[in-house]
Enzyme design. Structure first.
Site: not given
Ligand code: CP
Length: 300
Positions: A128, A259
Site C-alpha cells: 500500500q 487506502c
Molecule cells: N487497502 C487495502 O489493502 O484494501 P483491501 O483491504 O481491500 O485489500
C-alpha cells in the site's frame, strides 16, 4: 532470498519499482515476465484491493495466482507455519500473505524457499505504501512534498513513514498520544530520513499538522481486529476527521489519499472522499500497477 516483509526491504529498489509501475500503467510493457510462474495468495483476513490487484496483476504478467483462504488450508486446522512454508515453496514461485500477526509472516519467510510478500499485517502494509508514493508522484510530479497523516498511527502509517523517508518526503503524523506509530518503525524511518533529508514529525495538533500540507492521508479508525475497541476509538479520534474545513487549511492544491475501505463520516466525509481534491480512486487502481512491479522485482 529477497522478501518484502517490511517497506524497508525495498530500500534499494524503491525507485525502480516506481519506474516500472509507471511503465506498466502506461502500457509500455507487453512483457509477460512471470509466464509459467505461480503466486500463492494466503488470506487470513478480508480483502478487495489487495486480492484483486495481485490476482489480476499476476494474470497480466503471464502467471497464475492461487487464492487460498487460510481457513481452508491445513494451516487453519493447526498445521504449523514452518511446514506450510516448506511445502508451499515446492509448488509456487512466490507467496503473498495477509496475516493478523506480523511475526507469522516473518516466520513463514524464515522457512520459505521462494519470495514472500507482506499483503498486510498488524505492523505494516508495504505494498500500500509504495502505491501511495507512486500516486503522489503521478499527481504532483515530485516527491519533494509535505504529507500529513491523520488519525490512527497504524500499519499503513508505519509503512508510509518508511517509504516516504526513503524518497525524501516530509511526513507529519497527527494523532492522540496512544495512537502513535510503532516506535521501532519510527526509529528506523528516522535513520533513513537522516540520509535522504526527509523530516518526520509526530504531533497531536490537527490544525498545525495540516497547515500547508500537499498530501492529506487518512485510514479507518477501527481496523480489522480492533472491533472490540470501536467506541473508545471513535471517541478518541473524532477530532482527526478529514472534512472540508480541515482540507481548507492545507495547500490549495493538496490531494487526499485513503487506502480504503473508508467509513464515511468517521475518518473522512463523503464530500472530501469524492471531492475534486480526492485521488483515492487512482490510488486504488495503482495497487495493480505497483503490485506488478513488486512481483516482477521479486519473482521475475
Ligand atoms: N487497502 C487495502 O489493502 O484494501 P483491501 O483491504 O481491500 O485489500
Amino acid at each position: 532470498m529477497t522478501h518484502l516483509l517490511s517497506a524497508l526491504d525495498a530500500q534499494n529498489n524503491v525507485w525502480s519499482i516506481l519506474k516500472e509501475a509507471k511503465e506498466f500503467k502506461e502500457g509500455n510493457s507487453s512483457k509477460k515476465p512471470l509466464k509459467n510462474k505461480s503466486l500463492a495468495m494466503v488470506f487470513e483476513k478480508a480483502s478487495t484491493r489487495t486480492r484483486m490487484s495481485f490476482e489480476v496483476g499476476m494474470y497480466q504478467l503471464g502467471g497464475q495466482p492461487l487464492y487460498l483462504s487460510a481457513s481452508d488450508l491445513q494451516l487453519g486446522r493447526g498445521e504449523i507455519i514452518e511446514d506450510t512454508a516448506r511445502a508451499m515453496s515446492r509448488y509456487v514461485d512466490g507467496v503473498m500473505i495477509r496475516a493478523h500477526k506480523h511475526e507469522d509472516v516473518l516466520q513463514f519467510a524464515r522457512y520459505s524457499d521462494v519470495p514472500v510478500i507482506n499483503g498486510l499485517t498488524n505492523l505494516e502494509h508495504p505494498c500500500q505504501a509504495f502505491t501511495d508514493i507512486f500516486t503522489i508522484n503521478e499527481r504532483k510530479n515530485t516527491l519533494d512534498l509535505q504529507m500529513t497523516f491523520l488519525g490512527d498511527g497504524n500499519n499503513v502509517c508505519n509503512s508510509l513513514l518508511l517509504a516516504a523517508a526513503m524518497v525524501g518526503m516530509d511526513v507529519t503524523v497527527a494523532c492522540p498520544s496512544s495512537y502513535e506509530p510503532d516506535s521501532i518503525i519510527l526509529k528506523d524511518a528516522q535513520k533513513v530520513a537522516r540520509k535522504t533529508g526527509s523530516v518526520l514529525k509526530i504531533i497531536s495538533d490537527v490544525q498545525d499538522a495540516v497547515a500547508g500540507a500537499d498530501v492529506i492521508y487518512t485510514d479507518v479508525w477501527v481496523s480489522m481486529g480492533d472491533e472490540l475497541e470501536e467506541s473508545q476509538r471513535l471517541n478518541d479520534l473524532r477530532d482527526y476527521q478529514v472534512n472540508q474545513d480541515l482540507l481548507n487549511l492545507a495547500h490549495p492544491d493538496a490531494i487526499v489519499l485513503h487506502c480504503l475501505p473508508a467509513v464515511r463520516d468517521q475518518e473522512i466525509t463523503e464530500e472530501v472522499l469524492n471531492g475534486p481534491q480526492s485521488a483515492v480512486w487512482d490510488q486504488a487502481e495503482n495497487r495493480l500497477h505497483v503490485q506488478k512491479a513488486i512481483m516482477n522485482w521479486l519473482m521475475g
